[in-house]
Motif scaffolding. Sequence first.
Motif, PDB file in Angstrom:
ATOM      1  N   PRO A 196      12.131  -5.926  10.739  1.00 62.68           N
ATOM      2  CA  PRO A 196      10.833  -6.278  11.527  1.00 62.68           C
ATOM      3  C   PRO A 196       9.542  -5.848  11.103  1.00 62.68           C
ATOM      4  CG  PRO A 196      11.944  -4.408  12.417  1.00 62.68           C
ATOM      5  CD  PRO A 196      12.882  -4.834  11.247  1.00 62.68           C
ATOM      6  N   GLU A 197       8.525  -6.394  11.712  1.00 62.43           N
ATOM      7  CA  GLU A 197       7.133  -6.015  11.357  1.00 62.43           C
ATOM      8  C   GLU A 197       6.068  -6.217  12.162  1.00 62.43           C
ATOM      9  OE1 GLU A 197       6.546  -8.097   7.473  1.00 62.43           O
ATOM     10  OE2 GLU A 197       5.373  -9.739   8.494  1.00 62.43           O
ATOM     11  N   ILE A 198       4.953  -5.345  12.328  1.00 70.70           N
ATOM     12  CA  ILE A 198       4.002  -5.595  13.249  1.00 70.70           C
ATOM     13  C   ILE A 198       2.653  -5.746  12.524  1.00 70.70           C
ATOM     14  CG2 ILE A 198       2.709  -4.304  15.102  1.00 70.70           C
ATOM     15  CD1 ILE A 198       5.312  -2.911  15.774  1.00 70.70           C
ATOM     16  N   ARG A 199       1.800  -6.633  12.897  1.00 73.14           N
ATOM     17  CA  ARG A 199       0.771  -7.190  12.401  1.00 73.14           C
ATOM     18  C   ARG A 199      -0.466  -7.284  13.250  1.00 73.14           C
ATOM     19  NH1 ARG A 199       3.980 -12.645  11.978  1.00 73.14           N
ATOM     20  NH2 ARG A 199       5.392 -12.119  10.475  1.00 73.14           N
TER      21      ARG A 199
ATOM     22  N   ILE B 235       0.889  -1.209  -0.095  1.00 74.14           N
ATOM     23  CA  ILE B 235      -0.029  -0.145  -0.192  1.00 74.14           C
ATOM     24  C   ILE B 235       0.995   1.397   0.142  1.00 74.14           C
ATOM     25  CG2 ILE B 235      -1.620   1.253   1.180  1.00 74.14           C
ATOM     26  CD1 ILE B 235      -2.525  -1.447   0.016  1.00 74.14           C
ATOM     27  N   THR B 236       1.771   1.224   0.819  1.00 67.61           N
ATOM     28  CA  THR B 236       2.799   2.323   1.161  1.00 67.61           C
ATOM     29  C   THR B 236       4.226   1.753   1.212  1.00 67.61           C
ATOM     30  OG1 THR B 236       2.775   2.889   3.321  1.00 67.61           O
ATOM     31  CG2 THR B 236       1.063   4.091   1.883  1.00 67.61           C
ATOM     32  N   ASP B 237       5.229   2.642   1.302  1.00 62.67           N
ATOM     33  CA  ASP B 237       6.597   1.876   1.634  1.00 62.67           C
ATOM     34  C   ASP B 237       6.730   1.536   2.998  1.00 62.67           C
ATOM     35  OD1 ASP B 237       7.514   2.666  -0.931  1.00 62.67           O
ATOM     36  OD2 ASP B 237       8.278   4.545  -0.438  1.00 62.67           O
ATOM     37  N   ASN B 238       5.707   1.602   3.777  1.00 64.76           N
ATOM     38  CA  ASN B 238       5.722   1.180   5.195  1.00 64.76           C
ATOM     39  C   ASN B 238       4.399   0.385   5.603  1.00 64.76           C
ATOM     40  OD1 ASN B 238       7.202   4.212   5.848  1.00 64.76           O
ATOM     41  ND2 ASN B 238       8.377   2.259   6.208  1.00 64.76           N
ATOM     42  N   PHE B 239       3.673   0.114   4.676  1.00 63.78           N
ATOM     43  CA  PHE B 239       2.136  -0.448   4.965  1.00 63.78           C
ATOM     44  C   PHE B 239       2.005  -1.505   3.959  1.00 63.78           C
ATOM     45  CE2 PHE B 239      -2.312  -0.540   5.205  1.00 63.78           C
ATOM     46  CZ  PHE B 239      -2.451  -1.213   6.180  1.00 63.78           C
ATOM     47  N   GLU B 240       1.719  -2.671   4.552  1.00 63.67           N
ATOM     48  CA  GLU B 240       1.172  -3.520   3.424  1.00 63.67           C
ATOM     49  C   GLU B 240      -0.052  -4.433   4.077  1.00 63.67           C
ATOM     50  OE1 GLU B 240       4.629  -6.258   3.009  1.00 63.67           O
ATOM     51  OE2 GLU B 240       3.834  -7.705   4.708  1.00 63.67           O
ATOM     52  N   LEU B 241      -0.775  -5.151   3.084  1.00 63.11           N
ATOM     53  CA  LEU B 241      -1.883  -6.060   3.472  1.00 63.11           C
ATOM     54  C   LEU B 241      -1.467  -7.534   3.100  1.00 63.11           C
ATOM     55  CD1 LEU B 241      -5.223  -4.147   2.263  1.00 63.11           C
ATOM     56  CD2 LEU B 241      -4.163  -4.131   4.362  1.00 63.11           C
ATOM     57  N   ALA B 242      -1.357  -8.462   4.165  1.00 61.86           N
ATOM     58  CA  ALA B 242      -0.772  -9.566   4.148  1.00 61.86           C
ATOM     59  C   ALA B 242      -2.223 -10.544   3.879  1.00 61.86           C
ATOM     60  CB  ALA B 242       0.167 -10.168   5.215  1.00 61.86           C
ATOM     61  N   TYR B 243      -2.454 -11.429   3.211  1.00 57.83           N
ATOM     62  CA  TYR B 243      -3.531 -12.471   2.987  1.00 57.83           C
ATOM     63  C   TYR B 243      -3.023 -13.828   3.040  1.00 57.83           C
ATOM     64  CZ  TYR B 243      -5.386  -8.172   0.803  1.00 57.83           C
ATOM     65  OH  TYR B 243      -5.784  -7.097   0.529  1.00 57.83           O
ATOM     66  N   GLU B 244      -3.437 -14.736   3.745  1.00 58.06           N
ATOM     67  CA  GLU B 244      -2.977 -16.148   3.640  1.00 58.06           C
ATOM     68  C   GLU B 244      -4.018 -17.154   3.837  1.00 58.06           C
ATOM     69  OE1 GLU B 244       0.661 -17.590   5.970  1.00 58.06           O
ATOM     70  OE2 GLU B 244      -0.872 -18.691   7.107  1.00 58.06           O
ATOM     71  N   GLY B 245      -4.078 -18.195   2.843  1.00 60.77           N
ATOM     72  CA  GLY B 245      -5.134 -19.365   2.942  1.00 60.77           C
ATOM     73  C   GLY B 245      -4.447 -20.647   3.114  1.00 60.77           C
TER      74      GLY B 245
ATOM     75  N   PRO C   1      -3.340  -6.644   8.252  1.00 64.16           N
ATOM     76  CA  PRO C   1      -2.619  -5.268   7.912  1.00 64.16           C
ATOM     77  C   PRO C   1      -1.191  -5.225   8.685  1.00 64.16           C
ATOM     78  CG  PRO C   1      -5.012  -4.927   8.473  1.00 64.16           C
ATOM     79  CD  PRO C   1      -4.743  -6.479   8.997  1.00 64.16           C
ATOM     80  N   THR C   2      -0.243  -5.030   7.982  1.00 60.70           N
ATOM     81  CA  THR C   2       1.137  -4.995   8.421  1.00 60.70           C
ATOM     82  C   THR C   2       1.805  -3.381   8.136  1.00 60.70           C
ATOM     83  OG1 THR C   2       1.049  -7.335   8.014  1.00 60.70           O
ATOM     84  CG2 THR C   2       3.369  -6.522   8.408  1.00 60.70           C
ATOM     85  N   PHE C   3       2.797  -3.285   9.158  1.00 59.80           N
ATOM     86  CA  PHE C   3       3.536  -2.418   9.107  1.00 59.80           C
ATOM     87  C   PHE C   3       5.087  -2.704   9.257  1.00 59.80           C
ATOM     88  CE2 PHE C   3      -0.253  -0.752  10.867  1.00 59.80           C
ATOM     89  CZ  PHE C   3      -0.546   0.662  10.311  1.00 59.80           C
ATOM     90  N   LYS C   4       5.991  -2.147   8.499  1.00 60.48           N
ATOM     91  CA  LYS C   4       7.291  -2.548   8.307  1.00 60.48           C
ATOM     92  C   LYS C   4       8.233  -1.430   7.964  1.00 60.48           C
ATOM     93  CE  LYS C   4       8.452  -5.853   5.568  1.00 60.48           C
ATOM     94  NZ  LYS C   4       7.957  -7.210   4.864  1.00 60.48           N
TER      95      LYS C   4
END
Length: 526
Positions: free
Chosen positions: A481-484, A428-438, A467-470
């Motif tokens: 590191p990352e925070i989810r 989404i941005t350089d410090n935020f992503e959306l993670a999906y897992e199935g 939603p994940t920050f890194k």
Amino acid sequence: MMIKPRYLAVAIGLILSNAAVGAESSPLDIEARLNAMEKRLQLAENRAAKAEARASEAEKQVKQLETRTANNEIQTREVARTAEKTQQQAANVAQRTETLANNEKSTSHGDDGFKFSGYARSGIIMNDSGASTESGPYVTPAGQTGGAVGRLGNENNTYVEVNLEHRQTMASGATSRYKVMLADGQRSYNDWTGATSELNVRQAFVELGSLPTFTGAFKDTTLWAGKRFDRDNFDIHWLDSDIIFLSGTGGGIYDVKWGDNLKSNFSLYGRNFDDLKDDNNNDTRIENYIVTANNFAGPMQWMLSGLRGKNNQQRENDAIQGRSNAAETGFHTMLAYHGDSFYGLREGTSKTALLYGHGLGAEVKALGSDGRLTADANTLRLATYGITPLSKDWSIAPAILAQQSKDRYISGDDYKWVTLNARLIQKITDNFELAYEGSYQYMNLDPRGYNSYNKVSGGFYKLTFAPTFKVGDISDMLSRPEIRFFASYMDWSKDLDNYSSSDAFGTDGFTAGGQWNFGIQMETWF
């Protein structure tokens, strides 16, 4: 009048000339002409004398210049010799300084000195009622034989690894490395957990490398001894499952080179099984030894191991269907491919391994860790995963893990399962992503009454949104590191609740029909 002898010839020539012109010239005219001629000759003689003097002076100056030039050449050669000696002396001083620096302070090398590294994960998880819930990558009945499912949004523990290393390079070029790892796992949310701590020294070993007296195939090899994880273990991170995990206490040698593209590692590891009671109720220690040859040819890896636990056949596995004795020996093999692309289809990475084990080698992942395997046990496992970017903002990492194990603990038992997993990342941005897992896992388990386990079959699935920050490279799925923050939904076949009264499925508040879990987690490594 006296005519100088040197002018006589000139005078005679003039007389004869005048005679030819005419006889009218008088002697006085001849004398005047002779006097004029003499003056001209004297002037010419003076000019010649001066020219000779100048030539003599020039010759003298040339000789002086030649002398100075010769002296300069001698001085130049002497200066050059002096400069050469000075340079050699400077080089000798530099060499001695470097030698002293190598002997006294090895940290002058880039990789030398102390290093601190580690891994950690910690988080909180709850169900949709705001109460405690079951979770974990091995939460299903198949998890007891290694059947992992997706870990994202499915962990509630705090696990920490702390690594301390010291590296040193000697003046000879030989290297040494000492490493110690402390680890602790904890499920309590309290800040003080000393009463339930599992703090442990998981590794403590020394390596000696690039020994200058080692030549041929052993040149640049690395000797090691102590307690450690094998250097060439590898895993599927999304499942929290090693593909191969070899560890224990022992020794070995890495990187014996048979050719430009062929090398081998050899090791001896020791592990301990649970003690056995003899007829007098005394403990008998059972030690399991693993001899391994790990061979590499380019991206291909072939691993072969033999195992022996003397007297382990005295161990008995009880079941409703009867009793079976454990194995005393076994073997294990793995064929793996380490790809530098996504299965040859596009950019990325991929790893695939086929593992087989018999007897004590039938625990094909954590090699040598299970002392209850029977002499007839056979296990076959397939593991594969890949990572590839789909676009500049999307990446995907699919994985497959499948296993069949027969006669594992009781003659006639059969454990079959397969896990399909995929993690998808959206930037989404350089410090935020959306993670999906199935994840989906199918299992067909027939333990033949071992440990009062029941025969079951069915499927399990889990979907997670996180939603994940890194702060690292957001496009790198393995950067930390990352925070989810996460929300997970899971469900499974009702039959799986009946596998065991002591496992997670079927317990109060955790039965088939759908479960929501929510939480927050951090993960880091460096």
